[in-house]
Design a protein around this motif. Structure first.
Motif, PDB file in Angstrom:
ATOM      1  N   VAL A  67      13.552  13.047 -12.841  1.00 18.99           N
ATOM      2  CA  VAL A  67      13.688  11.587 -12.837  1.00 18.99           C
ATOM      3  C   VAL A  67      13.280  11.015 -11.492  1.00 18.99           C
ATOM      4  O   VAL A  67      12.536  10.020 -11.413  1.00 18.99           O
ATOM      5  N   ILE A  68      13.742  11.637 -10.406  1.00 21.51           N
ATOM      6  CA  ILE A  68      13.414  11.154  -9.054  1.00 21.51           C
ATOM      7  C   ILE A  68      11.914  11.148  -8.824  1.00 21.51           C
ATOM      8  O   ILE A  68      11.340  10.161  -8.338  1.00 21.51           O
ATOM      9  N   VAL A  69      11.257  12.233  -9.184  1.00 22.71           N
ATOM     10  CA  VAL A  69       9.812  12.344  -8.974  1.00 22.71           C
ATOM     11  C   VAL A  69       9.062  11.309  -9.813  1.00 22.71           C
ATOM     12  O   VAL A  69       8.136  10.637  -9.332  1.00 22.71           O
ATOM     13  N   SER A  70       9.444  11.157 -11.071  1.00 24.95           N
ATOM     14  CA  SER A  70       8.750  10.222 -11.964  1.00 24.95           C
ATOM     15  C   SER A  70       8.926   8.777 -11.520  1.00 24.95           C
ATOM     16  O   SER A  70       7.966   7.991 -11.521  1.00 24.95           O
ATOM     17  N   VAL A  71      10.149   8.425 -11.128  1.00 26.62           N
ATOM     18  CA  VAL A  71      10.409   7.051 -10.667  1.00 26.62           C
ATOM     19  C   VAL A  71       9.684   6.801  -9.350  1.00 26.62           C
ATOM     20  O   VAL A  71       9.106   5.725  -9.141  1.00 26.62           O
ATOM     21  N   TRP A  72       9.711   7.768  -8.450  1.00 25.53           N
ATOM     22  CA  TRP A  72       9.024   7.631  -7.168  1.00 25.53           C
ATOM     23  C   TRP A  72       7.526   7.406  -7.358  1.00 25.53           C
ATOM     24  O   TRP A  72       6.908   6.637  -6.626  1.00 25.53           O
ATOM     25  N   GLN A  73       6.956   8.055  -8.365  1.00 24.53           N
ATOM     26  CA  GLN A  73       5.531   7.888  -8.622  1.00 24.53           C
ATOM     27  C   GLN A  73       5.227   6.590  -9.367  1.00 24.53           C
ATOM     28  O   GLN A  73       4.245   5.911  -9.062  1.00 24.53           O
ATOM     29  N   GLY A 130       5.751   2.155  -7.958  1.00 22.25           N
ATOM     30  CA  GLY A 130       4.723   1.414  -7.226  1.00 22.25           C
ATOM     31  C   GLY A 130       3.716   0.744  -8.144  1.00 22.25           C
ATOM     32  O   GLY A 130       3.271  -0.381  -7.886  1.00 22.25           O
ATOM     33  N   TYR A 131       3.351   1.431  -9.226  1.00 20.07           N
ATOM     34  CA  TYR A 131       2.413   0.841 -10.193  1.00 20.07           C
ATOM     35  C   TYR A 131       3.046  -0.342 -10.918  1.00 20.07           C
ATOM     36  O   TYR A 131       2.415  -1.396 -11.093  1.00 20.07           O
ATOM     37  N   ILE A 132       4.294  -0.172 -11.337  1.00 20.93           N
ATOM     38  CA  ILE A 132       5.007  -1.264 -12.000  1.00 20.93           C
ATOM     39  C   ILE A 132       5.181  -2.435 -11.045  1.00 20.93           C
ATOM     40  O   ILE A 132       5.131  -3.607 -11.451  1.00 20.93           O
ATOM     41  N   MET A 133       5.374  -2.135  -9.760  1.00 28.27           N
ATOM     42  CA  MET A 133       5.519  -3.175  -8.733  1.00 28.27           C
ATOM     43  C   MET A 133       4.300  -4.101  -8.719  1.00 28.27           C
ATOM     44  O   MET A 133       4.440  -5.327  -8.599  1.00 28.27           O
ATOM     45  N   ILE A 134       3.108  -3.545  -8.842  1.00 23.65           N
ATOM     46  CA  ILE A 134       1.878  -4.348  -8.806  1.00 23.65           C
ATOM     47  C   ILE A 134       1.859  -5.367  -9.945  1.00 23.65           C
ATOM     48  O   ILE A 134       1.479  -6.539  -9.758  1.00 23.65           O
ATOM     49  N   ILE A 135       2.281  -4.949 -11.121  1.00 21.96           N
ATOM     50  CA  ILE A 135       2.299  -5.865 -12.272  1.00 21.96           C
ATOM     51  C   ILE A 135       3.321  -6.980 -12.050  1.00 21.96           C
ATOM     52  O   ILE A 135       3.052  -8.159 -12.329  1.00 21.96           O
ATOM     53  N   TYR A 136       4.468  -6.630 -11.520  1.00 21.60           N
ATOM     54  CA  TYR A 136       5.493  -7.654 -11.254  1.00 21.60           C
ATOM     55  C   TYR A 136       5.070  -8.596 -10.128  1.00 21.60           C
ATOM     56  O   TYR A 136       5.418  -9.778 -10.150  1.00 21.60           O
ATOM     57  N   ILE A 137       4.333  -8.082  -9.153  1.00 20.19           N
ATOM     58  CA  ILE A 137       3.830  -8.950  -8.081  1.00 20.19           C
ATOM     59  C   ILE A 137       2.925 -10.033  -8.663  1.00 20.19           C
ATOM     60  O   ILE A 137       3.037 -11.213  -8.318  1.00 20.19           O
ATOM     61  N   ALA A 138       2.010  -9.627  -9.545  1.00 25.94           N
ATOM     62  CA  ALA A 138       1.106 -10.603 -10.172  1.00 25.94           C
ATOM     63  C   ALA A 138       1.881 -11.656 -10.949  1.00 25.94           C
ATOM     64  O   ALA A 138       1.536 -12.849 -10.927  1.00 25.94           O
ATOM     65  N   ALA A 139       2.958 -11.244 -11.634  1.00 30.13           N
ATOM     66  CA  ALA A 139       3.764 -12.200 -12.396  1.00 30.13           C
ATOM     67  C   ALA A 139       4.550 -13.129 -11.478  1.00 30.13           C
ATOM     68  O   ALA A 139       4.623 -14.347 -11.724  1.00 30.13           O
ATOM     69  N   LEU A 140       5.116 -12.598 -10.417  1.00 24.19           N
ATOM     70  CA  LEU A 140       5.911 -13.413  -9.488  1.00 24.19           C
ATOM     71  C   LEU A 140       5.049 -14.446  -8.768  1.00 24.19           C
ATOM     72  O   LEU A 140       5.511 -15.560  -8.489  1.00 24.19           O
ATOM     73  N   THR A 180       0.830  -1.209   0.000  1.00 21.46           N
ATOM     74  CA  THR A 180       0.000   0.000   0.000  1.00 21.46           C
ATOM     75  C   THR A 180       0.860   1.253   0.000  1.00 21.46           C
ATOM     76  O   THR A 180       0.599   2.199  -0.755  1.00 21.46           O
ATOM     77  N   VAL A 181       1.873   1.259   0.839  1.00 25.58           N
ATOM     78  CA  VAL A 181       2.751   2.434   0.946  1.00 25.58           C
ATOM     79  C   VAL A 181       3.480   2.691  -0.373  1.00 25.58           C
ATOM     80  O   VAL A 181       3.559   3.838  -0.834  1.00 25.58           O
ATOM     81  N   PHE A 182       4.000   1.642  -0.990  1.00 28.53           N
ATOM     82  CA  PHE A 182       4.755   1.817  -2.234  1.00 28.53           C
ATOM     83  C   PHE A 182       3.846   2.224  -3.399  1.00 28.53           C
ATOM     84  O   PHE A 182       4.301   2.900  -4.332  1.00 28.53           O
ATOM     85  N   PHE A 183       2.572   1.814  -3.353  1.00 28.01           N
ATOM     86  CA  PHE A 183       1.657   2.131  -4.454  1.00 28.01           C
ATOM     87  C   PHE A 183       1.023   3.526  -4.305  1.00 28.01           C
ATOM     88  O   PHE A 183       0.591   4.112  -5.301  1.00 28.01           O
ATOM     89  N   MET A 184       0.983   4.055  -3.105  1.00 26.16           N
ATOM     90  CA  MET A 184       0.288   5.314  -2.842  1.00 26.16           C
ATOM     91  C   MET A 184       0.754   6.500  -3.689  1.00 26.16           C
ATOM     92  O   MET A 184      -0.080   7.297  -4.135  1.00 26.16           O
ATOM     93  N   PRO A 185       2.061   6.684  -3.973  1.00 30.82           N
ATOM     94  CA  PRO A 185       2.459   7.826  -4.815  1.00 30.82           C
ATOM     95  C   PRO A 185       1.792   7.844  -6.179  1.00 30.82           C
ATOM     96  O   PRO A 185       1.593   8.910  -6.763  1.00 30.82           O
ATOM     97  N   ASN A 186       1.451   6.656  -6.702  1.00 30.03           N
ATOM     98  CA  ASN A 186       0.815   6.597  -8.017  1.00 30.03           C
ATOM     99  C   ASN A 186      -0.600   7.176  -7.995  1.00 30.03           C
ATOM    100  O   ASN A 186      -1.144   7.530  -9.048  1.00 30.03           O
ATOM    101  N   MET A 187      -1.193   7.288  -6.829  1.00 28.19           N
ATOM    102  CA  MET A 187      -2.555   7.799  -6.705  1.00 28.19           C
ATOM    103  C   MET A 187      -2.599   9.324  -6.637  1.00 28.19           C
ATOM    104  O   MET A 187      -3.673   9.911  -6.685  1.00 28.19           O
ATOM    105  N   VAL A 188      -1.445   9.968  -6.505  1.00 27.68           N
ATOM    106  CA  VAL A 188      -1.392  11.423  -6.442  1.00 27.68           C
ATOM    107  C   VAL A 188      -1.263  11.972  -7.853  1.00 27.68           C
ATOM    108  O   VAL A 188      -0.464  11.470  -8.653  1.00 27.68           O
TER     109      VAL A 188
END
Length: 319
Positions: A187-193, A196-206, A134-142
Motif C-alpha cells: 500500500v505504501i509503495v503504491s500510494v507513494w507512486q 503524484g499523478y492524481i495530484m496533477i489532475i486535482y491541480i488542474a481542477a482547483l 516536480t518532486v511529488f510527481f517524480m515517483p510516477n515516472m519510475v
C-alpha cells in the motif's frame, strides 16, 4: 420570339438535371475522399488495435472454456468446469480476490486523499510550488518493477539499519516478512507512486475554481473548511470522478509492485488477483483456468468501474 423562349424553357429541365448529376458526382467523390483519408489515418491504428487487443481478448474468452496448458496443441473443450472449479475448490483464488478488494479500497482512499492534499498545498502562493510539483510527481515516472525492487531494498536493508541505530519500533517491523506488514508495504509503495499523478489532475481542477466565489464566501464569513466543503469540493467533482476511476482500475490490476516486493509471500498471503492469474497461467501451466480467472476479473472490474463512474457523475455540479 415566342418560339425561342419556348425552346429555352424546354432546355432548362435538362440543364437542371445535368447540374444535379454533377453535384451528386462531386458529393460521391468527396465522400470517397473522406473515406480514403479516414482509412489512411484510422486504418493502421484500428488494425493494430485488432491484432493486439481484440483478437487476444476473444481468443482468451475461448480458452477460458478449455483445459489448455498454454504449450501443446491439445485443446479440450470443458465448458463451465473451470468456473465451477474456481468458485468451489480454488481457495487461493477466492483469498486473492478478497485481498485485492481490501487493497483496492485502502489504496483508493489514501491515494486520493493524499493526492488532493498535495494539490491544495502546491496551489498555494508558495515560492517552491513548481519544485514541489516536480518532486511529488517524480515517483510516477519510475517503472513499477524497478520501484518495487528499490522499496524492497528500503524495507529489508534500510529500515533494518535504521531500526538498529534508533530502536524505533516502526523501523524494526518485519515489513516484508509478515502478512500484515507486507500488505501495508505494498500500500505504501503504491500510494507513494500514484499520489503524484492524481495530484496533477486535482491541480488542474482547483485552478479552474472561480476565485470570485471564494472571495465572496470569505466576505460572507466562511472559513477555509466551509469553503473547501461547500465550494471547492462540488466544483472539482468531475476530477474526483476521473481520479476514482483511475485509482480503482489501477488498484485492481496491481501486478508489478506485488511481484517485485513480495512475489505473493509470505506463503501467498499477499498474492493479489493479477499475480494469481499470472501464476496459474504461466507458472502452473493451466492456461484455461488462468483465462477463466482473467475473464471473471475483467467482468468484475468493468462492473465496479461503471458503477463508480455512474454514482460519481450523479454528484457532480456544473461549474
Amino acid at each position: 420570339m415566342n418560339n425561342q423562349s419556348e425552346l429555352e424553357s424546354s432546355a432548362l429541365p435538362g440543364k437542371t438535371s445535368i447540374k444535379i448529376l454533377e453535384s451528386s458526382s462531386l458529393n460521391k467523390k468527396k465522400k470517397l475522399k473522406d473515406a480514403g483519408l479516414f482509412a489512411l489515418f484510422v486504418g493502421p491504428v484500428f488494425l493494430a488495435f485488432t491484432i493486439i487487443v481484440l483478437i487476444p481478448f476473444f481468443t482468451g474468452i475461448y480458452y477460458a472454456f478449455t483445459d489448455w496448458n498454454g504449450i501443446t496443441g491439445d485443446i479440450k473443450w470443458v465448458g463451465l468446469d473451470n468456473f465451477k472449479y474456481l468458485f468451489t475448490q480454488d481457495k487461493q483464488f477466492q483469498d486473492s480476490f478478497i485481498l485485492t478488494t481490501k487493497y483496492t479500497v485502502v489504496a483508493i482512499i489514501f491515494t486520493n486523499v493524499i493526492g488532493f492534499a498535495l494539490a491544495i498545498l502546491v496551489t498555494q502562493m508558495l515560492k517552491t510550488r513548481n519544485i514541489l510539483r516536480t518532486v511529488f510527481f517524480m515517483p510516477n515516472m519510475v517503472g513499477g518493477l524497478l520501484l518495487g525492487f528499490i522499496w524492497q531494498f528500503i524495507f529489508v536493508k534500510g529500515f533494518a539499519s535504521l531500526g538498529q541505530l534508533t530502536h524505533i519500533p516502526f523501523f524494526e517491523l518485519p515489513w516484508l516478512g509478515d502478512a500484515g506488514t507486507a500488505f501495508w508495504g505494498i500500500v505504501i509503495v503504491s500510494v507513494w507512486q500514484g499520489a503524484g499523478y492524481i495530484m496533477i489532475i486535482y491541480i488542474a481542477a482547483l485552478q479552474n475554481v472561480p476565485q470570485e466565489l471564494i472571495e465572496a464566501a470569505k466576505i460572507d464569513g466562511a472559513n477555509r473548511f466551509q469553503i473547501l466543503r461547500h465550494i471547492t469540493m462540488p466544483l472539482v467533482a468531475p476530477a474526483v470522478t476521473i481520479c476514482l476511476f483511475l485509482t480503482t482500475a489501477s488498484s485492481f490490476k496491481i501486478f508489478d509492485a506485488n511481484l517485485s516486493l513480495t512475489n505473493g509471500g509470505p506463503f501467498k498471503s499477499t498474492e493479489m488477483l493479477a499475480l494469481n492469474i499470472y501464476t496459474e497461467a504461466f507458472v502452473n501451466n493451466r492456461y484455461g483456468i488462468g483465462e477463466a480467472k482473467a475473464l471473471i476479473f475483467f467482468i468484475v472490474v468493468a462492473a465496479i468501474t461503471v458503477l463508480q463512474v455512474t454514482i460519481s457523475k450523479k454528484r457532480e455540479v456544473e461549474s
